[in-house]
Design a protein around this motif. Structure first.
Motif, PDB file in Angstrom:
ATOM      1  N   PRO A  50       0.808  -1.229   0.000  1.00 45.10           N
ATOM      2  CA  PRO A  50       0.000   0.000   0.000  1.00 45.10           C
ATOM      3  C   PRO A  50       0.838   1.274   0.000  1.00 45.10           C
ATOM      4  O   PRO A  50       0.510   2.242  -0.706  1.00 45.10           O
ATOM      5  CB  PRO A  50      -0.818  -0.126   1.293  1.00 45.10           C
ATOM      6  CG  PRO A  50      -0.911  -1.587   1.538  1.00 45.10           C
ATOM      7  CD  PRO A  50       0.398  -2.161   1.064  1.00 45.10           C
ATOM      8  N   GLN A  51       1.936   1.301   0.762  1.00 44.91           N
ATOM      9  CA  GLN A  51       2.761   2.507   0.806  1.00 44.91           C
ATOM     10  C   GLN A  51       3.423   2.780  -0.543  1.00 44.91           C
ATOM     11  O   GLN A  51       3.687   3.933  -0.898  1.00 44.91           O
ATOM     12  CB  GLN A  51       3.812   2.413   1.922  1.00 44.91           C
ATOM     13  CG  GLN A  51       4.835   1.298   1.752  1.00 44.91           C
ATOM     14  CD  GLN A  51       4.427   0.015   2.462  1.00 44.91           C
ATOM     15  OE1 GLN A  51       3.238  -0.259   2.637  1.00 44.91           O
ATOM     16  NE2 GLN A  51       5.416  -0.762   2.885  1.00 44.91           N
ATOM     17  N   ASP A  52       3.678   1.727  -1.310  1.00 41.28           N
ATOM     18  CA  ASP A  52       4.268   1.927  -2.635  1.00 41.28           C
ATOM     19  C   ASP A  52       3.226   2.441  -3.623  1.00 41.28           C
ATOM     20  O   ASP A  52       3.552   3.227  -4.525  1.00 41.28           O
ATOM     21  CB  ASP A  52       4.888   0.623  -3.134  1.00 41.28           C
ATOM     22  CG  ASP A  52       6.102   0.208  -2.314  1.00 41.28           C
ATOM     23  OD1 ASP A  52       6.697   1.079  -1.655  1.00 41.28           O
ATOM     24  OD2 ASP A  52       6.455  -0.988  -2.334  1.00 41.28           O
ATOM     25  N   ARG A  56       0.806   4.418  -2.772  1.00 45.50           N
ATOM     26  CA  ARG A  56       0.721   5.837  -2.411  1.00 45.50           C
ATOM     27  C   ARG A  56       1.907   6.613  -2.971  1.00 45.50           C
ATOM     28  O   ARG A  56       1.739   7.745  -3.456  1.00 45.50           O
ATOM     29  CB  ARG A  56       0.675   5.969  -0.883  1.00 45.50           C
ATOM     30  CG  ARG A  56       0.544   7.385  -0.366  1.00 45.50           C
ATOM     31  CD  ARG A  56      -0.778   8.022  -0.757  1.00 45.50           C
ATOM     32  NE  ARG A  56      -0.985   9.285  -0.066  1.00 45.50           N
ATOM     33  CZ  ARG A  56      -2.018  10.077  -0.277  1.00 45.50           C
ATOM     34  NH1 ARG A  56      -2.952   9.755  -1.156  1.00 45.50           N
ATOM     35  NH2 ARG A  56      -2.150  11.210   0.405  1.00 45.50           N
ATOM     36  N   THR A 115       3.499   6.240  -5.635  1.00 49.35           N
ATOM     37  CA  THR A 115       3.408   6.535  -7.076  1.00 49.35           C
ATOM     38  C   THR A 115       2.610   7.798  -7.348  1.00 49.35           C
ATOM     39  O   THR A 115       2.633   8.309  -8.466  1.00 49.35           O
ATOM     40  CB  THR A 115       2.735   5.370  -7.838  1.00 49.35           C
ATOM     41  OG1 THR A 115       1.360   5.253  -7.424  1.00 49.35           O
ATOM     42  CG2 THR A 115       3.476   4.051  -7.614  1.00 49.35           C
ATOM     43  N   ALA A 148      -0.845   7.963  -6.174  1.00 54.05           N
ATOM     44  CA  ALA A 148      -2.267   7.628  -6.129  1.00 54.05           C
ATOM     45  C   ALA A 148      -2.931   8.257  -4.911  1.00 54.05           C
ATOM     46  O   ALA A 148      -2.438   8.119  -3.792  1.00 54.05           O
ATOM     47  CB  ALA A 148      -2.448   6.116  -6.106  1.00 54.05           C
ATOM     48  N   ASP A 149      -4.052   8.913  -5.123  1.00 58.44           N
ATOM     49  CA  ASP A 149      -4.825   9.508  -4.036  1.00 58.44           C
ATOM     50  C   ASP A 149      -5.926   8.584  -3.545  1.00 58.44           C
ATOM     51  O   ASP A 149      -6.450   8.765  -2.443  1.00 58.44           O
ATOM     52  CB  ASP A 149      -5.482  10.816  -4.497  1.00 58.44           C
ATOM     53  CG  ASP A 149      -4.469  11.904  -4.807  1.00 58.44           C
ATOM     54  OD1 ASP A 149      -3.400  11.919  -4.193  1.00 58.44           O
ATOM     55  OD2 ASP A 149      -4.770  12.744  -5.693  1.00 58.44           O
ATOM     56  N   HIS A 157     -10.379   0.423   5.223  1.00 66.76           N
ATOM     57  CA  HIS A 157      -9.147   1.211   5.282  1.00 66.76           C
ATOM     58  C   HIS A 157      -8.149   0.610   6.266  1.00 66.76           C
ATOM     59  O   HIS A 157      -6.958   0.435   5.952  1.00 66.76           O
ATOM     60  CB  HIS A 157      -9.455   2.657   5.672  1.00 66.76           C
ATOM     61  CG  HIS A 157     -10.337   3.372   4.708  1.00 66.76           C
ATOM     62  ND1 HIS A 157     -11.704   3.210   4.707  1.00 66.76           N
ATOM     63  CD2 HIS A 157     -10.049   4.241   3.702  1.00 66.76           C
ATOM     64  CE1 HIS A 157     -12.226   3.963   3.737  1.00 66.76           C
ATOM     65  NE2 HIS A 157     -11.249   4.591   3.126  1.00 66.76           N
ATOM     66  N   TRP A 198      -4.718   1.181   4.259  1.00 73.44           N
ATOM     67  CA  TRP A 198      -4.791   2.293   3.291  1.00 73.44           C
ATOM     68  C   TRP A 198      -5.688   3.367   3.914  1.00 73.44           C
ATOM     69  O   TRP A 198      -6.922   3.278   3.835  1.00 73.44           O
ATOM     70  CB  TRP A 198      -5.360   1.810   1.952  1.00 73.44           C
ATOM     71  CG  TRP A 198      -5.539   2.911   0.944  1.00 73.44           C
ATOM     72  CD1 TRP A 198      -6.676   3.621   0.698  1.00 73.44           C
ATOM     73  CD2 TRP A 198      -4.557   3.428   0.037  1.00 73.44           C
ATOM     74  NE1 TRP A 198      -6.464   4.555  -0.300  1.00 73.44           N
ATOM     75  CE2 TRP A 198      -5.173   4.460  -0.713  1.00 73.44           C
ATOM     76  CE3 TRP A 198      -3.212   3.130  -0.204  1.00 73.44           C
ATOM     77  CZ2 TRP A 198      -4.490   5.181  -1.689  1.00 73.44           C
ATOM     78  CZ3 TRP A 198      -2.537   3.849  -1.177  1.00 73.44           C
ATOM     79  CH2 TRP A 198      -3.169   4.854  -1.912  1.00 73.44           C
ATOM     80  N   HIS A 210      -6.310   6.341   3.081  1.00 79.96           N
ATOM     81  CA  HIS A 210      -6.730   7.360   2.112  1.00 79.96           C
ATOM     82  C   HIS A 210      -8.076   6.957   1.490  1.00 79.96           C
ATOM     83  O   HIS A 210      -8.613   5.893   1.783  1.00 79.96           O
ATOM     84  CB  HIS A 210      -5.635   7.522   1.063  1.00 79.96           C
ATOM     85  CG  HIS A 210      -4.259   7.554   1.642  1.00 79.96           C
ATOM     86  ND1 HIS A 210      -3.810   8.607   2.420  1.00 79.96           N
ATOM     87  CD2 HIS A 210      -3.248   6.636   1.619  1.00 79.96           C
ATOM     88  CE1 HIS A 210      -2.562   8.351   2.824  1.00 79.96           C
ATOM     89  NE2 HIS A 210      -2.214   7.166   2.361  1.00 79.96           N
ATOM     90  N   GLN A 250       0.229   7.214 -13.031  1.00 81.83           N
ATOM     91  CA  GLN A 250       0.125   8.393 -12.162  1.00 81.83           C
ATOM     92  C   GLN A 250       0.930   9.565 -12.723  1.00 81.83           C
ATOM     93  O   GLN A 250       0.515  10.729 -12.603  1.00 81.83           O
ATOM     94  CB  GLN A 250       0.576   8.053 -10.745  1.00 81.83           C
ATOM     95  CG  GLN A 250      -0.289   7.013 -10.052  1.00 81.83           C
ATOM     96  CD  GLN A 250      -1.741   7.430  -9.923  1.00 81.83           C
ATOM     97  OE1 GLN A 250      -2.074   8.613  -9.951  1.00 81.83           O
ATOM     98  NE2 GLN A 250      -2.633   6.458  -9.761  1.00 81.83           N
TER      99      GLN A 250
END
Length: 376
Positions: free
Chosen positions: A47-49, A51, A53, A55-56, A81, A86, A88, A342
């Motif tokens: 998930p952190q990867d 984000r 890139t 991605a919102d 979430h 994630w 976001h 992205q």
């Protein structure tokens, strides 16, 4: 941060729009591409990867999550979430398309769809009310109405039947959604490849007080020119002040052409699926890493890319990983593809703000053409 869902139009270049969707869990810069996290994971990425890139927002799916691990279980564990780490925004698809395409046996009527799971054959019933309930349990930020999606080509009679049923289900979805604070519900325009049906659907949904409107039933087998023709027909009938989401689209060129016509949001499995099968998306077009021509190529995919994985690994190494079916190859190429998508969206947003979208698209297409010519 905001306590309510909202959309602001920040800039325009022709029909193309630069906007900002605000949710309690964060902002979504538009035009936006949503990586698909069907079963609470964007396949082959942390998930952190995702984000990192740019991605919102990511997408999850009612059909898959209701079958496994179950919406009630996700709710008991703190919501989607927290479950997938994630924090976001998340949009959840209603499950209608997957019921059509994946279930073993299904029976559709006015109430909803009874179907058998493609996983274990268990029987389920999905209705507009149950879809809304599942999306509430998952605690997603943007819910989608339950609809029926038909594959193209289809007869106008079949498209009309599905469109009118989807409109009735839209009304039921809106009623079941209620007034969920901080959440949004999008309606879905249907109508196959029929101009009158698409216009009727768009006008009816525009009057139903949805927070945003999606265009569904495209990218389901029709050529690009049909998809674009439907966008040209539908978009003039969508409210200017609400976000527009083209579901399941698509290739980089599909996205560029749709942004030109005023679409704000996209999702597609293409970049992640391609990454798992040895195909990379870059500024220079698509690169098939299965091709033997890469076996001795020490150059990276793109030495000027923002994504480190596109810069730091040779084509020869990526080719080796793909041929050896190593998991790392799938991970690297998926990250490279999501990052490129992205990067493309960020470029489109900046170009719209600067009033130079036509130049940006020309430069982008020139890069794709150079890459294709080099590959020959």
């Amino acid at each position: 941060m905001t306590e309510q869902f909202s959309f602001r139009l920040l800039a325009k270049d022709g029909a193309a729009r630069r906007g900002l969707v605000s949710t309690p869990r964060g902002d979504i810069r538009t035009p936006a591409f949503m990586p698909v996290g069907t079963a609470a994971t964007v396949k082959a990425m942390f998930p952190q990867d995702v984000r990192a890139t740019g991605a919102d927002i990511v997408l999850g799916n009612v059909y898959h999550l209701m079958l496994r691990p179950g919406a009630e279980r996700v709710a008991a564990l703190g919501g989607l979430h927290k479950f997938m780490n994630w924090p976001h925004p998340i949009l959840t698809d209603s499950g209608g398309f997957q019921v059509m395409s994946l279930s073993k046996l299904r029976k559709l009527n006015e109430e909803g769809v009874a179907f058998q799971s493609h996983i274990d054959g268990s029987r389920h019933m999905l209705t507009p009310e149950r879809s809304m309930e599942i999306q509430r349990l998952l605690d997603s930020d943007i819910h989608m109405q339950f609809d029926e999606c038909v594959r193209l080509p289809c007869t106008d009679a079949e498209a009309e039947r599905a469109m009118r049923l989807s409109l009735r289900w839209a009304e039921r979805s809106r009623k079941a959604f209620g007034d969920a604070k901080g959440k949004a519900l999008f309606g879905i325009v249907q109508g196959g490849a029929s101009e009158p049906l698409r216009i009727e659907s768009a006008k009816a949904l525009a009057g139903m007080d949805f927070h945003g409107l999606a265009i569904g039933g495209l990218a389901v087998g029709e050529p690009q020119d049909v998809m674009l023709a439907m966008l040209d027909i539908v978009i003039p009938h969508l409210p200017e002040e609400k976000p527009r989401y083209l579901m399941g689209v698509g290739t980089p060129d599909d996205i560029v052409q749709s942004v030109l016509r005023g679409v704000d949001m996209f999702d597609c499995v293409m970049p992640t699926r391609a990454g798992r099968h040895g195909l990379a998306y870059t500024r220079f077009g698509r690169v098939n890493l299965r091709n033997a021509r890469h076996a001795d190529d020490a150059a990276p995919l793109d030495e000027g890319a923002a994504c480190a994985s596109a810069r730091d690994y040779s084509r020869a190494y990526l080719h080796h990983l793909v041929k050896a079916q190593e998991i790392l190859g799938m991970m690297l190429l998926t990250e490279i593809n999501v990052a490129y998508y992205q990067e493309l969206m960020a470029g489109l947003r900046e170009a719209i703000e600067q009033g130079r979208l036509a130049d940006f698209i020309a430069e982008t297409k020139e890069g794709w053409a150079r890459g294709e010519a080099k590959a020959l």
